[in-house]
Design an enzyme around this catalytic site. Structure first.
Site, mmCIF file in Angstrom:
data_model
loop_
_atom_site.group_PDB
_atom_site.id
_atom_site.type_symbol
_atom_site.label_atom_id
_atom_site.label_comp_id
_atom_site.label_asym_id
_atom_site.label_seq_id
_atom_site.Cartn_x
_atom_site.Cartn_y
_atom_site.Cartn_z
ATOM 1 N N GLU A 94 37.028 45.646 31.388
ATOM 2 C CA GLU A 94 38.111 45.597 30.408
ATOM 3 C C GLU A 94 38.672 44.174 30.333
ATOM 4 O OE1 GLU A 94 42.558 47.701 30.184
ATOM 5 O OE2 GLU A 94 41.357 47.843 32.001
ATOM 6 N N ASP A 195 41.423 39.616 48.806
ATOM 7 C CA ASP A 195 41.366 38.174 48.472
ATOM 8 C C ASP A 195 42.555 37.824 47.585
ATOM 9 O OD1 ASP A 195 40.486 35.571 48.302
ATOM 10 O OD2 ASP A 195 38.790 35.981 46.983
HETATM 11 P P1 ADP Z 1 35.721 34.127 39.793
HETATM 12 O O1 ADP Z 1 35.067 35.348 40.368
HETATM 13 O O2 ADP Z 1 34.724 33.154 39.257
HETATM 14 O O3 ADP Z 1 36.730 33.480 40.719
HETATM 15 P P2 ADP Z 1 37.841 35.518 38.337
HETATM 16 O O4 ADP Z 1 37.496 36.956 38.419
HETATM 17 O O5 ADP Z 1 38.899 35.027 39.267
HETATM 18 O O6 ADP Z 1 36.519 34.627 38.477
HETATM 19 O O7 ADP Z 1 38.230 35.221 36.822
HETATM 20 C C1 ADP Z 1 38.481 33.897 36.344
HETATM 21 C C2 ADP Z 1 39.712 33.867 35.458
HETATM 22 O O8 ADP Z 1 39.521 34.694 34.323
HETATM 23 C C3 ADP Z 1 40.938 34.417 36.154
HETATM 24 O O9 ADP Z 1 41.667 33.406 36.798
HETATM 25 C C4 ADP Z 1 41.727 35.064 35.052
HETATM 26 O O10 ADP Z 1 42.593 34.119 34.441
HETATM 27 C C5 ADP Z 1 40.684 35.449 34.036
HETATM 28 N N1 ADP Z 1 40.343 36.887 34.130
HETATM 29 C C6 ADP Z 1 39.759 37.535 35.167
HETATM 30 N N2 ADP Z 1 39.543 38.823 34.890
HETATM 31 C C7 ADP Z 1 39.995 39.011 33.627
HETATM 32 C C8 ADP Z 1 40.034 40.156 32.738
HETATM 33 N N3 ADP Z 1 39.547 41.333 33.105
HETATM 34 N N4 ADP Z 1 40.573 39.985 31.517
HETATM 35 C C9 ADP Z 1 41.047 38.772 31.118
HETATM 36 N N5 ADP Z 1 41.023 37.665 31.903
HETATM 37 C C10 ADP Z 1 40.506 37.782 33.135
#
Ligand code: ADP
Length: 291
Positions: A94, A195
């Protein structure tokens, strides 16, 4: 068909809804993976990409997001599907637009509610990763033993294999012997995000706190709270709300150092450099407490 069109077809199949997105938009900000948003005017999906060999990492992330979502407490992106497309592994979830005003009070209360989701043992049904480091989660009824083998011991062994021996190994081994004195309470196995630093929490447009990018397992809830404090802290309103919902136990301040040592050792193993002296200082401080 290129990779993102194939992923769009997989999303359509998994969601049971036709999905014909425009060319993807790249999202910055992730530490480990690249990310795109796929959108067709009706729906939007957040998709993380990495090398095909890292599919298990995304499968573990999918299971973690599902486990947290099932608690019905703090909001998390609902995972849709994982797979390999061409040379890339992906997870589709999502899309939640983030950027609402900080929701620290709700985040504290809702995290406490999530921590009430318990298992009969520590660990998890599968291993996962912390950053890009493997994180073993073999189940155990004994928290001290779990922390010794699968958290501290695992990272100390890795550090030794990475060439960080000598004082760090010696003091680390001594600390492992002293764990029963340092973990002198009996936590229940709570579902942890695993985390929870400031980069893995945001606020949705409606004001709901959202946590993402987990490394879930069942453990001492103080390990989640400790990590929130490691790189700057989430602010007094968050801790007041958490403690209001479920107070931390006496002795947390000492255990905080022990639990955060795991993440500092992981940073040493991932990035090297100054994290070694930080880890040694933390070990010295802990040993000083138990003599
Ligand atoms: P990584 O695994 O590379 O560290 P993240 O899961 O932390 O990546 O996601 C990177 C960035 O994308 C996050 O800091 C957040 O701002 C954005 N983000 C993560 N998940 C979502 C989501 N489901 N919907 C919108 N933005 C998201």
């Amino acid at each position: 068909m290129n990779d993102w069109q194939d992923i769009a077809a997989r999303i359509a199949e998994a969601s049971g809804t036709p999905f014909s997105p425009k060319a993807p938009q790249s999202i910055g900000g992730g530490c480990i993976n690249s990310a795109i948003v796929l959108e067709d005017g009706n729906t939007r999906w957040f998709v993380k990409l990495n090398r095909a060999a890292l599919l298990p990492m995304f499968e573990a992330e999918r299971d973690g997001l599902s486990a947290m979502a099932e608690t019905g407490s703090i909001r998390v992106p609902r995972p849709l599907c994982t797979g390999v497309s061409g040379s890339q592994a992906f997870i589709a979830m999502e899309y939640i637009p983030l950027g609402g005003r900080s929701a620290a009070v709700r985040a504290g209360a809702e995290l406490a509610a999530m921590h009430r989701a318990a298992s009969d043992r520590f660990g998890w049904h599968r291993d996962n990763t912390i950053g890009s480091t493997p994180q073993p989660n073999d189940r155990s009824a004994d928290w001290v033993e779990f922390w010794r083998r699968h958290r501290l011991g695992f990272q100390l062994d890795l550090a030794a294999r990475n060439g960080h021996r000598g004082r760090l190994s010696e003091r680390g081994a001594r600390l492992m012997e002293k764990l029963p004195a340092l973990i002198d309470h009996a936590p229940m196995p709570s579902l942890l995000h695993g985390d929870l630093w400031g980069g893995n929490i945001g606020t949705a447009a409606d004001g709901a706190p959202v946590i993402f990018d987990p490394a879930c397992y069942y453990g001492d809830r103080e390990a989640d709270i400790a990590m929130t404090e490691l790189f700057g802290g989430f602010g007094a309103p968050f801790y007041d709300a958490y403690n209001g919902a479920w107070p931390l136990e006496p002795g947390y301040r000492t255990r905080r150092t022990l639990y955060n040592l795991y993440h500092i050792l992981n940073h040493l193993n991932l990035f090297g450099g100054g994290y070694r002296s930080q880890a040694e200082t933390m070990i010295d401080r802990l040993l000083a407490e138990v003599g």
